[in-house]
Design a protein around this motif. Structure first.
Motif: not given
Length: 157
Positions: A90-91, A94, A98, A106, A108-110, A117-118, A129, A137
């Motif tokens: 996920m990182q 992101l 970005k 945006r 973002i909740e990781l 990530i939206h 997700w 994704s």
């Protein structure tokens, strides 16, 4: 009467109420099961038909393309071996999004499960997700937010 700040108020809300802010209500969907993504990813998602598919392989995500007329969604998907691997994936997503496509819209909740990530903007309509150890994704062709919304509303996980 003194008004209470929204940040103060939100700190007392139970997690159930905060879950409402998760895009597309993904936390309410069923968990995927198994390793056969050709069966996990539906042939049809709402009006979208799966027209291309490639299994994940070691070190590479699986890929699928869905179309409904001129609307197109490109998906990547994988299953991690551990929560640490999933956080790293996920990182990476992101960082890539970005770096390549900027937008001010945006979410973002990781650190939660599901993580997400939206990004929505003039050059991107993207959602990534997690569900358990699975990572998905969806990226709409031509930054078409309406197509992404339609697809995500119908996607099962």
């Amino acid at each position: 009467m003194k008004l209470i700040s929204s940040a103060f108020f939100l700190s007392f809300l139970p997690a159930v109420f905060l879950a409402i802010m998760i895009p597309y209500n993904i936390s309410e969907r069923r968990q995927p099961a198994g390793n056969d993504f050709s069966k996990l990813l539906p042939l049809k998602v709402g009006q979208f038909n799966r027209v291309e598919y490639k299994d994940p392989s070691p070190g590479l995500d699986g890929e699928a393309t869905y179309r409904a007329g001129s609307k197109e969604i490109f998906m990547l998907f994988s299953k991690a071996d551990s929560k640490a691997d999933l956080r790293e994936t996920m990182q990476t997503i992101l960082d890539e999004v970005k770096t390549n496509k900027t937008t001010e819209a945006r979410t973002i909740e990781l650190k939660a499960d599901p993580a997400f990530i939206h990004f929505i903007g003039p050059k991107i309509a993207f959602f990534a997700w997690t569900r358990g150890l699975y990572c998905f994704s969806a990226d709409s062709k031509n930054a078409d937010k309406k197509s992404l919304d339609e697809f995500m509303t119908a996607f099962p996980y």
